[in-house]
Write a protein that holds these residues in place. Structure first.
Motif, PDB file in Angstrom:
ATOM      1  N   HIS A 112      31.641  47.939  38.193  1.00  0.00           N
ATOM      2  CA  HIS A 112      32.846  47.986  39.022  1.00  0.00           C
ATOM      3  C   HIS A 112      33.893  48.912  38.394  1.00  0.00           C
ATOM      4  O   HIS A 112      34.501  49.742  39.084  1.00  0.00           O
ATOM      5  CB  HIS A 112      33.415  46.569  39.190  1.00  0.00           C
ATOM      6  CG  HIS A 112      34.745  46.528  39.855  1.00  0.00           C
ATOM      7  ND1 HIS A 112      34.918  46.745  41.200  1.00  0.00           N
ATOM      8  CD2 HIS A 112      35.991  46.295  39.354  1.00  0.00           C
ATOM      9  CE1 HIS A 112      36.203  46.656  41.489  1.00  0.00           C
ATOM     10  NE2 HIS A 112      36.872  46.374  40.389  1.00  0.00           N
ATOM     11  N   GLU A 113      34.097  48.793  37.111  1.00  0.00           N
ATOM     12  CA  GLU A 113      35.086  49.612  36.414  1.00  0.00           C
ATOM     13  C   GLU A 113      34.712  51.094  36.438  1.00  0.00           C
ATOM     14  O   GLU A 113      35.592  51.956  36.463  1.00  0.00           O
ATOM     15  CB  GLU A 113      35.228  49.147  34.964  1.00  0.00           C
ATOM     16  CG  GLU A 113      35.862  47.782  34.822  1.00  0.00           C
ATOM     17  CD  GLU A 113      35.778  47.251  33.402  1.00  0.00           C
ATOM     18  OE1 GLU A 113      36.793  46.701  32.938  1.00  0.00           O
ATOM     19  OE2 GLU A 113      34.712  47.385  32.760  1.00  0.00           O
ATOM     20  N   GLU A 116      36.079  52.456  39.790  1.00  0.00           N
ATOM     21  CA  GLU A 116      37.422  52.064  40.209  1.00  0.00           C
ATOM     22  C   GLU A 116      38.278  53.266  40.605  1.00  0.00           C
ATOM     23  O   GLU A 116      39.021  53.215  41.573  1.00  0.00           O
ATOM     24  CB  GLU A 116      38.104  51.279  39.079  1.00  0.00           C
ATOM     25  CG  GLU A 116      39.392  50.626  39.486  1.00  0.00           C
ATOM     26  CD  GLU A 116      39.208  49.533  40.538  1.00  0.00           C
ATOM     27  OE1 GLU A 116      40.117  49.405  41.379  1.00  0.00           O
ATOM     28  OE2 GLU A 116      38.182  48.845  40.525  1.00  0.00           O
ATOM     29  N   ASP A 154      35.550  44.245  44.915  1.00  0.00           N
ATOM     30  CA  ASP A 154      34.752  44.355  43.694  1.00  0.00           C
ATOM     31  C   ASP A 154      33.284  44.517  44.083  1.00  0.00           C
ATOM     32  O   ASP A 154      32.981  44.735  45.259  1.00  0.00           O
ATOM     33  CB  ASP A 154      34.973  43.140  42.786  1.00  0.00           C
ATOM     34  CG  ASP A 154      34.601  41.825  43.457  1.00  0.00           C
ATOM     35  OD1 ASP A 154      33.929  41.835  44.492  1.00  0.00           O
ATOM     36  OD2 ASP A 154      34.996  40.777  42.901  1.00  0.00           O
TER      37      ASP A 154
END
Length: 156
Positions: A112-113, A116, A154
């Motif tokens: 997810h990061e 982002e 997310d």
């Protein structure tokens, strides 16, 4: 002309071209030299702002020549767009820094990061692709809420 070109960071040729196409017409003195006053300097600044945003010269001319053009409102909108752009860049820089740290083994980074920083581009792309009437159909409030929701999504 040379002084204004140097001040604005453009070439004298660019100023002559803008004059030739009527985008930045400057009065001339008896010797044929262009005289750039406050109005012309301000207009050049506006032209350069819109060029920075990716507008074509024809679109800029239409905008600036519109009798309802409000320079203060235009500057406020330009400022807002710059702040949005800066926010996107800050998020991308943070993502790159986090990725570097993870690659060095200094921290962990989940999937997810990793993505982002790209969500803003997805929202921006959707706005561009569907701007033909979706905001008119659903309204700004609903569209802004939808975009905000997308940005908070997310992996799940």
């Amino acid at each position: 002309m040379q002084k204004l070109a140097a001040l604005a960071g453009v070439s004298a040729r660019t100023l002559r071209y803008y004059d030739a196409i009527g985008l930045l017409a400057a009065p001339k003195n008896a010797s044929g030299y262009r005289l750039y006053g406050t109005a012309e300097v301000d207009r050049l600044q506006q032209i350069l702002f819109y060029r920075e945003l990716g507008f074509g010269l024809g679109d800029i001319a239409k905008l600036l020549d519109d009798p309802h053009f409000n320079e203060a409102e235009a500057l406020s909108e330009y400022r807002r767009q710059l702040i949005d752009k800066r926010s996107r860049l800050d998020l991308l820089i943070h993502t790159v820094e986090t990725t570097i740290s993870a690659k060095k083994g200094e921290s962990d980074m989940n999937d997810h990061e990793k993505f982002e920083g790209f969500k803003d581009k997805m929202v921006e792309g959707n706005e561009a692709a569907y701007s033909g009437g979706i905001r008119e159909k659903y309204g700004d409030k609903i569209m802004d809420a939808s975009n905000a929701k997308m940005l908070k999504m997310d992996e799940e």
